[in-house]
Design a protein around this motif. Structure first.
Motif, short mmCIF file in Angstrom:
data_model
loop_
_atom_site.label_atom_id
_atom_site.label_comp_id
_atom_site.label_asym_id
_atom_site.label_seq_id
_atom_site.Cartn_x
_atom_site.Cartn_y
_atom_site.Cartn_z
N ASP A 137 0.83 -1.21 0.00
CA ASP A 137 0.00 0.00 0.00
C ASP A 137 0.86 1.26 0.00
OD1 ASP A 137 -2.35 -1.49 0.05
OD2 ASP A 137 -2.47 -1.48 2.25
N ALA A 140 2.73 1.95 -3.38
CA ALA A 140 1.80 2.45 -4.41
C ALA A 140 1.44 3.90 -4.15
CB ALA A 140 0.55 1.58 -4.45
N GLN A 192 -3.40 -7.59 -5.92
CA GLN A 192 -3.35 -6.17 -5.55
C GLN A 192 -2.27 -5.44 -6.34
OE1 GLN A 192 -3.43 -5.45 -1.31
NE2 GLN A 192 -2.37 -3.48 -1.53
N SER A 196 -2.76 -2.31 -9.37
CA SER A 196 -2.26 -0.95 -9.18
C SER A 196 -1.64 -0.41 -10.47
CB SER A 196 -1.21 -0.92 -8.07
OG SER A 196 -0.59 0.36 -8.00
#
Length: 439
Positions: A137, A140, A192, A196
């Motif tokens: 997270d 990104a 995930q 992205s």
């Protein structure tokens, strides 16, 4: 007596490394002293690289710089055409100071800070080895803020336990590192990352442990990973460009250790990756590996001056040296074993068994237990072999002991690459009680 690399007994009957008498090195640079056999480091690096080249397999051999990171060592890795594995802002900064190609730098670590990630993004490094969802997270988010895209490898734990010390196992399910391959975490991380717009999932990474003497663990890890890769190809249309099988290749510390040659590890890894790619009808990914200890471990020797002696009748004879856990904490940390000789009298017959004690104020500061040696005096020099990995890297200032210097030796020339710390260095960052700096 087993010597690595260019280490030998010269015509004076002294230990010699890189064409230089260790007695002369100790006189010039003092003790304790880390001495590195550069020719042996080059040989090890080429042993890994040439096998990939000979078999025409696209690969990167990345030096795991946590084993021993200095500007000179990174420059040597650059000379040998290696990539570089860093695990902190400090190791990255060292690499940049050495003008190492940033596109060949891989950033590891299980808790990269905002500052470290931004530093790496600004340097435009080759890839991040992503270790957890927090980092996924955060990376990104920071990429989006800078409008840059980062290459990543998803680090997985395949559930393989290498035959090594519990403290340095990293591939088993219960590990602080990576996404578990079996419980769905790795697949979730992959999805995930693929979703992205700021991340490019270059491939998969795993590391199964350290000081590994056989190839079975690497083979089993490759098999488990390919099973998942085939599933991810079918379900998510994902085909990795890179498979990084880590490092952990062992070295010989004592006669109990029987490591393979670099080419033997590489040949087995290549063969298994090819086999798995054929089984699952997948394009063979580029293979990356990360040798650290196996490049520098047996190239390092630490020289000490012998000092005090304590004899406990019918129990043990202690022989103290002018270093210890401040320059080699591995014996105290996880009972690492080493071999040693008197550098000035290596061929003399052993007359007693002694235990080598360090000078730190800890009863656990013991370098070697039960070492056969000739009778010694305080004029003797002890050479402890295979201290090139995690000696200098883990060196510390316990008891306010300055860290030793590092010397590279090659073809009869000695180059000082790290200066000895001074007492002034120890207090350089200290502030007095009446300092004007207040919080």
């Amino acid at each position: 007596m087993y010597f690595h690399g260019t280490t030998k007994i010269n015509e004076k009957g002294h230990l010699e490394i890189g064409g230089i008498d260790t007695i002369d090195l100790a006189q010039q640079f003092g003790t304790p002293l880390y001495v590195y056999d550069v020719e042996l480091i080059r040989k090890r690096a080429r042993g890994f690289k040439k096998t990939f080249d000979k078999l025409n397999v696209p690969a990167q051999v990345a030096y795991a710089s946590k084993a021993f990171s200095t500007v000179a060592m990174v420059q040597l890795a650059k000379e040998e055409g290696l990539s570089l594995d860093v695990v902190s802002g400090g190791e990255l900064y060292t690499a940049l100071c050495a003008e190492f190609p940033p596109e060949k730098i891989h950033f590891h670590g299980n808790n990269k800070s905002v500052e470290e990630i931004n530093m790496a993004l600004d340097a435009n490094i080759g890839c991040f080895v992503v270790d957890n969802f927090y980092e996924l997270d955060l990376l990104a988010e920071l990429c989006a803020a800078k409008k840059v895209k980062a290459n990543i490898l998803i680090r997985v734990t395949p559930g393989i336990e290498a035959h090594t010390h519990d403290y340095i196992l990293t591939g088993q399910e219960d590990s602080k590192f990576g996404f578990d391959l079996q419980n769905g975490q790795a697949e979730t991380a992959l999805k995930q990352g693929m979703k992205s717009e700021w991340l490019n999932v270059l491939g998969i990474h795993c590391h199964i442990g350290s000081q590994i003497f056989e190839t079975t663990g690497f083979i089993l890890a490759a098999q488990k990973i390919f099973e998942k890769l085939a599933q991810w190809r079918d379900e998510h249309q994902y085909n990795p460009q890179v498979l990084n099988l880590g490092g952990g290749f062992g070295i010989r510390y004592t006669n109990e250790d029987e490591p393979l040659e670099p080419h033997q590890y590489v040949e087995k890894i290549i063969a298994e990756v090819k086999t798995q790619a054929d089984i699952f009808k997948m394009t063979m990914p580029e293979i990356w590996i990360e040798p650290g200890r196996s490049l520098v471990g047996d190239a390092g020797t630490t020289l000490y001056k012998i000092g005090s002696r304590k004899e406990v009748p019918n129990v043990r004879n202690y022989l103290a040296v002018d270093g210890g856990m401040s320059d080699n904490i591995r014996p105290s940390l996880y009972q690492a074993k080493y071999e040693a000789v008197l550098a000035n009298r290596p061929l003399e017959q052993a007359e007693e068994t002694v235990s080598i004690a360090g000078k730190c104020c800890e009863s656990g500061d013991m370098l070697i237990w039960d070492l056969p040696l000739p009778k010694t005096t305080n004029q003797d020099l002890l050479a402890v072999f295979c201290t090139g990995a995690y000696g200098y890297s883990m060196a510390n200032n316990y008891n306010r002991i300055p860290r030793p210097p590092v010397v590279f030796v090659e073809n009869g020339e000695a180059t000082l690459v790290v200066k000895r710390e001074s007492y002034q260095d120890l207090v350089r960052l200290d502030l007095p009680l009446n300092s004007s700096v207040k919080i």
